[in-house]
Structures are given as structure tokens and as C-alpha cells.
Design a protein around this motif. Structure first.
Motif, PDB file in Angstrom:
ATOM      1  N   ALA A 343       0.860  -1.189   0.000  1.00  0.00           N
ATOM      2  CA  ALA A 343       0.000   0.000   0.000  1.00  0.00           C
ATOM      3  C   ALA A 343       0.893   1.234   0.000  1.00  0.00           C
ATOM      4  CB  ALA A 343      -0.922   0.001   1.216  1.00  0.00           C
ATOM      5  N   GLU A 344       0.544   2.233  -0.799  1.00  0.00           N
ATOM      6  CA  GLU A 344       1.343   3.445  -0.862  1.00  0.00           C
ATOM      7  C   GLU A 344       1.388   4.112   0.506  1.00  0.00           C
ATOM      8  OE1 GLU A 344       1.447   7.684  -3.319  1.00  0.00           O
ATOM      9  OE2 GLU A 344       0.473   5.926  -4.204  1.00  0.00           O
ATOM     10  N   ILE A 345       2.575   4.564   0.886  1.00  0.00           N
ATOM     11  CA  ILE A 345       2.757   5.206   2.191  1.00  0.00           C
ATOM     12  C   ILE A 345       2.216   6.631   2.118  1.00  0.00           C
ATOM     13  CG2 ILE A 345       4.444   5.945   3.903  1.00  0.00           C
ATOM     14  CD1 ILE A 345       6.207   3.618   3.029  1.00  0.00           C
ATOM     15  N   ALA A 346       1.272   6.931   2.967  1.00  0.00           N
ATOM     16  CA  ALA A 346       0.611   8.245   2.944  1.00  0.00           C
ATOM     17  C   ALA A 346       1.459   9.286   3.664  1.00  0.00           C
ATOM     18  CB  ALA A 346      -0.752   8.140   3.607  1.00  0.00           C
ATOM     19  N   PRO A 347       1.554  10.510   3.108  1.00  0.00           N
ATOM     20  CA  PRO A 347       2.256  11.593   3.810  1.00  0.00           C
ATOM     21  C   PRO A 347       1.687  11.776   5.217  1.00  0.00           C
ATOM     22  CG  PRO A 347       1.746  12.244   1.569  1.00  0.00           C
ATOM     23  CD  PRO A 347       1.040  10.933   1.799  1.00  0.00           C
ATOM     24  N   GLY A 348       2.578  11.996   6.161  1.00  0.00           N
ATOM     25  CA  GLY A 348       2.155  12.175   7.540  1.00  0.00           C
ATOM     26  C   GLY A 348       2.124  10.900   8.355  1.00  0.00           C
ATOM     27  N   SER A 349       2.150   9.749   7.710  1.00  0.00           N
ATOM     28  CA  SER A 349       2.146   8.477   8.428  1.00  0.00           C
ATOM     29  C   SER A 349       3.519   8.240   9.052  1.00  0.00           C
ATOM     30  CB  SER A 349       1.797   7.329   7.485  1.00  0.00           C
ATOM     31  OG  SER A 349       2.823   7.165   6.519  1.00  0.00           O
ATOM     32  N   PRO A 350       3.625   7.350  10.060  1.00  0.00           N
ATOM     33  CA  PRO A 350       4.925   7.097  10.702  1.00  0.00           C
ATOM     34  C   PRO A 350       6.016   6.669   9.716  1.00  0.00           C
ATOM     35  CG  PRO A 350       3.155   6.203  12.041  1.00  0.00           C
ATOM     36  CD  PRO A 350       2.519   6.656  10.766  1.00  0.00           C
ATOM     37  N   LYS A 351       5.673   5.806   8.769  1.00  0.00           N
ATOM     38  CA  LYS A 351       6.694   5.355   7.817  1.00  0.00           C
ATOM     39  C   LYS A 351       7.110   6.490   6.883  1.00  0.00           C
ATOM     40  CE  LYS A 351       6.112   0.342   7.785  1.00  0.00           C
ATOM     41  NZ  LYS A 351       5.971  -0.886   6.989  1.00  0.00           N
ATOM     42  N   TYR A 352       6.175   7.355   6.530  1.00  0.00           N
ATOM     43  CA  TYR A 352       6.523   8.486   5.668  1.00  0.00           C
ATOM     44  C   TYR A 352       7.477   9.424   6.401  1.00  0.00           C
ATOM     45  CZ  TYR A 352       5.954  11.863   1.884  1.00  0.00           C
ATOM     46  OH  TYR A 352       6.178  12.696   0.812  1.00  0.00           O
ATOM     47  N   LYS A 353       7.219   9.630   7.688  1.00  0.00           N
ATOM     48  CA  LYS A 353       8.090  10.496   8.483  1.00  0.00           C
ATOM     49  C   LYS A 353       9.493   9.917   8.594  1.00  0.00           C
ATOM     50  CE  LYS A 353       4.369  12.561  11.249  1.00  0.00           C
ATOM     51  NZ  LYS A 353       3.770  12.692  12.605  1.00  0.00           N
ATOM     52  N   THR A 354       9.592   8.601   8.689  1.00  0.00           N
ATOM     53  CA  THR A 354      10.911   7.955   8.712  1.00  0.00           C
ATOM     54  C   THR A 354      11.657   8.225   7.411  1.00  0.00           C
ATOM     55  OG1 THR A 354      10.167   6.188  10.194  1.00  0.00           O
ATOM     56  CG2 THR A 354      12.112   5.739   8.853  1.00  0.00           C
ATOM     57  N   LEU A 355      10.968   8.063   6.277  1.00  0.00           N
ATOM     58  CA  LEU A 355      11.589   8.322   4.980  1.00  0.00           C
ATOM     59  C   LEU A 355      11.961   9.792   4.835  1.00  0.00           C
ATOM     60  CD1 LEU A 355       9.227   6.085   2.830  1.00  0.00           C
ATOM     61  CD2 LEU A 355      11.693   5.733   3.101  1.00  0.00           C
ATOM     62  N   GLU A 356      11.104  10.685   5.309  1.00  0.00           N
ATOM     63  CA  GLU A 356      11.398  12.128   5.256  1.00  0.00           C
ATOM     64  C   GLU A 356      12.657  12.453   6.049  1.00  0.00           C
ATOM     65  OE1 GLU A 356       7.585  15.037   4.656  1.00  0.00           O
ATOM     66  OE2 GLU A 356       7.769  14.051   6.617  1.00  0.00           O
ATOM     67  N   GLN A 357      12.763  11.874   7.237  1.00  0.00           N
ATOM     68  CA  GLN A 357      13.931  12.133   8.079  1.00  0.00           C
ATOM     69  C   GLN A 357      15.218  11.696   7.392  1.00  0.00           C
ATOM     70  OE1 GLN A 357      13.724  10.305  11.974  1.00  0.00           O
ATOM     71  NE2 GLN A 357      15.846  10.831  12.493  1.00  0.00           N
ATOM     72  N   LEU A 358      15.212  10.511   6.761  1.00  0.00           N
ATOM     73  CA  LEU A 358      16.408  10.043   6.068  1.00  0.00           C
ATOM     74  C   LEU A 358      16.674  10.876   4.823  1.00  0.00           C
ATOM     75  CD1 LEU A 358      18.703   7.980   5.924  1.00  0.00           C
ATOM     76  CD2 LEU A 358      17.180   6.497   4.605  1.00  0.00           C
ATOM     77  N   ALA A 359      15.618  11.217   4.081  1.00  0.00           N
ATOM     78  CA  ALA A 359      15.791  11.994   2.852  1.00  0.00           C
ATOM     79  C   ALA A 359      16.376  13.378   3.132  1.00  0.00           C
ATOM     80  CB  ALA A 359      14.450  12.131   2.137  1.00  0.00           C
ATOM     81  N   ALA A 360      16.095  13.930   4.300  1.00  0.00           N
ATOM     82  CA  ALA A 360      16.608  15.253   4.643  1.00  0.00           C
ATOM     83  C   ALA A 360      18.120  15.244   4.842  1.00  0.00           C
ATOM     84  CB  ALA A 360      15.922  15.767   5.902  1.00  0.00           C
TER      85      ALA A 360
END
Length: 502
Positions: A343-360
Motif C-alpha cells: 500500500a502506498e505510504i501516505a504523507p504524515g504516516s509514521p513510515k513516511y516520516k521515517t523516509l522524510e527524516q532520512l531523505a533530509a
């Protein structure tokens, strides 16, 4: 009873076995003949006698049993002297039956009473008339009748020969290809209830079945890595794509000598064949027992990097280079579970935040999760993850190879997320489908890596194998040799540095 001999040419050597009654061939006990070929199922093929016949049956194996190049299934097939069976990744078995004709020669046709000839008897008066030089037309008819009789008898013999060659199929187009198949009433019970199928809960089967090759990585599609100079742990990641491409060219340069999966002179140490998975099996079970959570998707790989449970490896060094991530896509990141699938990871979800943190801040680089090319580069980098204890083991092998041959080792697989592994298996007809998360495939552990070998000569391969065998005896790793399209060495490192008790 004629003596039947099996001439076996396998990765773990050449041998001859005399068949007395029945022999089952496979990768592990309880097969009666155990062969060190990772492409075999536990019970792969059975050869047995039935009255005066020699027969073979596939035990529902993953990679199949091939009789003279034709894959067989279902009922047992009759074997003839000279037949060749191909099983596993590269094992060949030639059948020799004393006093029997070779399979290339049509079997003898038993003498049959010829069809009754068409009667050419004539009334006495007509015979006397012909003897006296009577009707010439009747003489011609007698000649024609005799010729017709010859054609019918000859045709019947040809038909018998075709039927014999086709096992009674009657299809002349398949002459020499089709083989007799026993009626279902003659199938032994063990064949009706086969024991060779793979088990998704058996780690032995998992290790053999999950070794799926990625697409070839296009090094021109890989981006430079510019590590943060202030991040001491990441400084060795500072590698350009040009250096990666140069190392690939150096690794694959032409050799003076035969290369390939089994070049002449290949000498496989005993440490690299046999059951080949006992130590891995024990350590993977131990990892599960200590609470290791396999990464189900790329977001969970990202979490392991952020927590430093796994470390990113540089994409190229002087002694090795990584060609992993060839099957990485550009699509949105997805979460995965066996219960709900992808399932596509929705913005704001815990997994999305993990990816955002690494991408930064991905080792000093910034990525945009909305950019498809950035998502692909993140995936490739996450597939370069490794257990920290495994890095010096890889470097020891690679440095020894570099010192001997002046080339870098080609690493084709490190860590994979479960969904990435499943996506590879989806296009691999030889892999069974995963039905649950009860098992731990070796590449999701962060402790396994693969080294390509089919571009090497026998001298190079023997050197690497001798080094791996030496390190295995020193309890640093467990290594297997693999054949087929994914010709490599599969190497497993003990996650805690401690070999299993055997």
C-alpha cells in the motif's frame, strides 16, 4: 536382471552409483544420494526398477527433472541406456544399462506374424490356361497383387517401429521425443504423495529458493555520493559513479583463459558444498529468537539505517564494487505486510516520516520524496546496507583477491527488504510463493552477500574458494557455491560474531 549404473556429474564431483532397487536423489537427507547442488530440492528425483523396466519420476521438485532435455512430470518415465537426466542447477546423470541398446538406437521390434497375404489362388482351369500362355491381363493382375502384398507388409513393419519409438502414442511427428508413461495404477504411493515440494517454513528450502538474481545494474544510472565531511562514519561513502563504472570495467576485462560457471580445472572445496546451509540455518533461527525484525519494506530499511542497526557500504572501493539495486524502481514508496500486501505510504504516516527524516540527510545528501529519480537513488542506497560485523569479512576476501589478481570483486547482493525480495521472486519461475512471515530469508538479515564468479577463470575462482574455505574453517563465515544463471558464491556472516554450535 541387467546392471544399471548412474554416472553422476555434479558440482561436488563425479561418481558412479549402481542401482539395485530404488534411489532418491536430492540436496539433503533423507535423500539416499545427497548432491551439493543448491538448485536441487530436498528430494528431487527418484530412479527405480519396475519388473524389467528402469523408471524415473520427478518428486515435485522446484527446478524439475529433465530427460534428454524434456521436463518430465506426473507419472514415471521409462529410462533407456544412454539417456541423460539433468537436475538442479548443473547436475547431469547418464544412464548405463548393461547389454541394452543405447537410447539413440530404436529398440528392437519383436517379431510379429505378418498379415495374411492377399490370396492369388486361381481356379485350375484358369491356371492351366495361363500356363499355356492364356490371358495376359490376368498375369498383370497377379503381378500387381504381389506388389500390393509387399507394400502392406512393409508398411505394417514401419508402423510397428513408429509405435515402438513413440511408446504407443502413434504420433510420428514426435518420434524419438515422446517416452512411455506408466499408467496411474503403476505409480508408486510415494509419487502420488510427493515429498520433494518446497516448504515456506523450512529455512533450508528458503535459503536455496530465495537466491534470486536482480536485473543487471546500469552503472550510468547511478548518481555520485557526496558524503558529509563532518560525518566521520560516512566519509568512505564519498564515491563517484565514474569510479564505480571504472571498477566494473576492470573487473570484467577479458581474461587469458576459459571463464564461466564451470570452467575446466574448477576445484570446489568441500566447505562450499554438501548440505551447505546448516550453519546459516542455525544462526538465522538464533536471530529470530533474539527478536531481530526483518525489514518488510524500504521504510523499514530506512529505519534500520537511522538507528544504525545496518550500515551503508560504499558503492565502490579499490578491492570491490557493488552492482545492487538493478531492479529498484522510481514509484512511490509502499509499505508491506503479509496480511495487507503493498500500500502506498501516505504523507504524515509514521513510515513516511521515517523516509522524510532520512531523505533530509542521507549521509550528507538531501533527496526529494516527490522526485521519482530521487526515490530510485534512495532505494539503491538502502540496498547497500550491511551488518557492521560483515564489512571486514567482505574486505578480507576482496583485499586478498585484489592483491593476487589486481581486480576488484563484483558484489551482486547485500541486504534486501522483504517486498523487494518478493518482487524478484514474482518473475522467477523457480521460486515458491511466500505465504507468511514465519521465516527469515538470508538477505533480509543484513548478514549475507553474493559474489559473482562466471566472469572469472578457474584460477581466480579456485583462489577465492580457497580463501572462503579457509575463513569458514576459522568460523568467520559460511559459504555456498551456486550454479545456473545466478552463478555466484553466497556468503553468510554470523550476526554476533559467534559460529553456531553444531
Amino acid at each position: 536382471m541387467r546392471t544399471a549404473t548412474l554416472h553422476i556429474d555434479a558440482p561436488d564431483g563425479v561418481r558412479e552409483v549402481t542401482l539395485e532397487d530404488e534411489l532418491t536423489i536430492g540436496r539433503t537427507p533423507p535423500a539416499q544420494i545427497v548432491i551439493g547442488d543448491s538448485g536441487l530440492s530436498r528430494k528431487n528425483t527418484t530412479i527405480f526398477r519396475e519388473d524389467d523396466e528402469l523408471l524415473v519420476v520427478d518428486e515435485d521438485s522446484t527446478n524439475g527433472t529433465f530427460l534428454n532435455g524434456e521436463r518430465i512430470s506426473g507419472a514415471p518415465r521409462i529410462l533407456r541406456s544412454g539417456d541423460v537426466l539433468t537436475i538442479g542447477s548443473s547436475t547431469k546423470i547418464r544412464i548405463e544399462i548393461d547389454g541394452a541398446a543405447s537410447a539413440a538406437v530404436p529398440p528392437p521390434v519383436r517379431a510379429e506374424a505378418p498379415p495374411a497375404p492377399i490370396s492369388t489362388a486361381q481356379p485350375a482351369a484358369s491356371a492351366a490356361h495361363n500356363a499355356a500362355g492364356g490371358n495376359g491381363a490376368q498375369t498383370k493382375m497377379l503381378i500387381a497383387a504381389g506388389a500390393l502384398t509387399f507394400v502392406i507388409v512393409f508398411g505394417a513393419l514401419i508402423a510397428l517401429l513408429v509405435v515402438s519409438r513413440n511408446g504407443g502414442s502413434g504420433n510420428a511427428a514426435n518420434s524419438g521425443a515422446a517416452r512411455p508413461v506408466l499408467a496411474s495404477g503403476l505409480i508408486p504411493k510415494r509419487v502420488i504423495d510427493p515429498l520433494g515440494g518446497e516448504d515456506e517454513d523450512d529455512l533450508d528450502d528458503l535459503i536455496a529458493s530465495w537466491e534470486t538474481e536482480e536485473k543487471e545494474l546500469d552503472t550510468t544510472s547511478v548518481a555520485d555520493i557526496k558524503a558529509d565531511p563532518a560525518a566521520v562514519d560516512d566519509i568512505d561513502l564519498n564515491v563517484t559513479a565514474a569510479f564505480l563504472a571504472a571498477q566494473e570495467r576492470k573487473s570484467l576485462e577479458a581474461r587469458n583463459g576459459e571463464t564461466g560457471i564451470r570452467p575446466a580445472g574448477l576445484d570446489v572445496p568441500k566447505e562450499l558444498f554438501g548440505d551447505g546451509v546448516i550453519k546459516q540455518k542455525a544462526k538465522l533461527q538464533q536471530m529470530k529468537g533474539t527478536g531481530y525484525l526483518q525489514p518488510m519494506d524500504f521504510a523499514e530499511l530506512a529505519e534500520k539505517r537511522l538507528k544504525q542497526e545496518l550500515f551503508e557500504m560504499p558503492m565502490a572501493t579499490k578491492s570491490y564494487y557493488l552492482v545492487v539495486g538493478g531492479s529498484a524502481g522510481e514509484g512511490p514508496f509502499t509499505s508491506f505486510s503479509f496480511q495487507t500486501g503493498n500500500a502506498e505510504i501516505a504523507p504524515g504516516s509514521p513510515k513516511y516520516k521515517t523516509l522524510e527524516q532520512l531523505a533530509a540527510n542521507f549521509g550528507g545528501q538531501k533527496y526529494d520524496l516527490n522526485d521519482p529519480s530521487h526515490r530510485k537513488q534512495m532505494r539503491i542506497r538502502l540496498l547497500r546496507m550491511f551488518n557492521k560485523r560483515a564489512k571486514p569479512v567482505l574486505e578480507e576476501v576482496a583485499n586478498a583477491y585484489l592483491e593476487k589478481f589486481g581486480r576488484p570483486l563484483r558484489v551482486t547482493s547485500l541486504t534486501r527488504s522483504m517486498d523487494y525480495q518478493i518482487s524478484l521472486n514474482a518473475t522467477n519461475a523457480n521460486s515458491f510463493k511466500v505465504r507468511g512471515e514465519g521465516s527469515l530469508p538470508p538477505h533480509t538479515s543484513g548478514c549475507a552477500f553474493d559474489l559473482a564468479r562466471k566472469h572469472m577463470t578457474a584460477e581466480e575462482q579456485n583462489f577465492v574458494m580457497a580463501k572462503l574455505a579457509e575463513m569458514e574453517r576459522a568460523n568467520k563465515l559460511d559459504a555456498l557455491i551456486e550454479y545456473g544463471t545466478n552463478a555466484c558464491w553466497h556468503i553468510f556472516i554470523y550476526f554476533d560474531g559467534i559460529p553456531p554450535r553444531m
